[in-house]
Design a protein around this motif. Structure first.
Motif, PDB file in Angstrom:
ATOM      1  N   ARG A 185      88.160  43.350 -15.846  1.00  0.00           N
ATOM      2  CA  ARG A 185      88.574  42.490 -16.972  1.00  0.00           C
ATOM      3  C   ARG A 185      89.584  43.213 -17.862  1.00  0.00           C
ATOM      4  NH1 ARG A 185      85.559  37.767 -18.586  1.00  0.00           N
ATOM      5  NH2 ARG A 185      84.161  37.178 -16.867  1.00  0.00           N
ATOM      6  N   SER A 226      84.689  42.756  -7.805  1.00  0.00           N
ATOM      7  CA  SER A 226      83.831  41.766  -8.498  1.00  0.00           C
ATOM      8  C   SER A 226      84.096  41.827 -10.001  1.00  0.00           C
ATOM      9  CB  SER A 226      82.366  42.104  -8.206  1.00  0.00           C
ATOM     10  OG  SER A 226      82.155  43.456  -8.560  1.00  0.00           O
ATOM     11  N   ASP A 227      83.391  40.962 -10.703  1.00  0.00           N
ATOM     12  CA  ASP A 227      83.596  40.799 -12.151  1.00  0.00           C
ATOM     13  C   ASP A 227      83.003  41.994 -12.905  1.00  0.00           C
ATOM     14  OD1 ASP A 227      83.792  40.046 -14.712  1.00  0.00           O
ATOM     15  OD2 ASP A 227      82.753  38.105 -14.502  1.00  0.00           O
ATOM     16  N   THR A 228      83.841  43.011 -13.123  1.00  0.00           N
ATOM     17  CA  THR A 228      83.372  44.214 -13.831  1.00  0.00           C
ATOM     18  C   THR A 228      84.204  44.385 -15.107  1.00  0.00           C
ATOM     19  OG1 THR A 228      84.987  45.592 -12.695  1.00  0.00           O
ATOM     20  CG2 THR A 228      82.816  45.376 -11.647  1.00  0.00           C
ATOM     21  N   PRO A 229      83.686  45.140 -16.079  1.00  0.00           N
ATOM     22  CA  PRO A 229      84.474  45.388 -17.301  1.00  0.00           C
ATOM     23  C   PRO A 229      85.829  46.030 -17.009  1.00  0.00           C
ATOM     24  CG  PRO A 229      82.196  46.065 -17.634  1.00  0.00           C
ATOM     25  CD  PRO A 229      82.334  45.709 -16.179  1.00  0.00           C
ATOM     26  N   GLU A 230      85.862  46.901 -15.990  1.00  0.00           N
ATOM     27  CA  GLU A 230      87.141  47.564 -15.646  1.00  0.00           C
ATOM     28  C   GLU A 230      88.147  46.522 -15.172  1.00  0.00           C
ATOM     29  OE1 GLU A 230      84.199  48.530 -14.330  1.00  0.00           O
ATOM     30  OE2 GLU A 230      83.949  50.114 -15.851  1.00  0.00           O
TER      31      GLU A 230
END
Lengths: 79, 79
Positions: free
Chosen positions: B55, B49-53
């Motif tokens: 990105r 899912s959309d996580t900082p890692e």
């Protein structure tokens, strides 16, 4: 009026460029869970407003110049 | 998660491919009222899912593989 044309390889067509990018990603420890598809965007401005005539002209250049209808699909956005 | 990366030439950089497309359009009686900019789209799917890692990983491949930071800009959409 801003025109953005998106040209992508047809789903049924092998995309060697996409396959190469996919392999390169794996070397950077990023594993895509699908095929990678590489397409083109063409951005430009046209005088005039959103009329059927303008759309007909746009489709003429999309079909005849900006994409290869045998192996590519296109769509465009007017803004 | 579907990822679409848009890579475009920097505004300050000459785009010979765009110039060639612009001239060809004029032969089809379509006169763009601005420069024509030709860029790339790279579409693929990533697990997770959309996580900082995620990105951070995405920006690493955008900078290091999918675009040339000297002459190109990129942006991406997650869906």
């Amino acid at each position: 009026m801003k025109v953005t044309v998106f040209v992508t390889p047809k789903k049924t067509v092998l995309d060697p460029q996409g396959a190469a990018v996919g392999h390169a990603m794996e070397h950077l420890n990023v594993k895509p869970s699908s095929d990678v598809r590489v397409g083109k965007t063409i951005e430009f401005e046209l005088e005039g407003s959103d009329t059927p005539e303008l759309r007909a002209q746009l489709e003429k250049i999309c079909d005849g110049l900006l994409s290869n209808p045998v192996i590519e699909d296109y769509r465009y956005e007017l803004a």
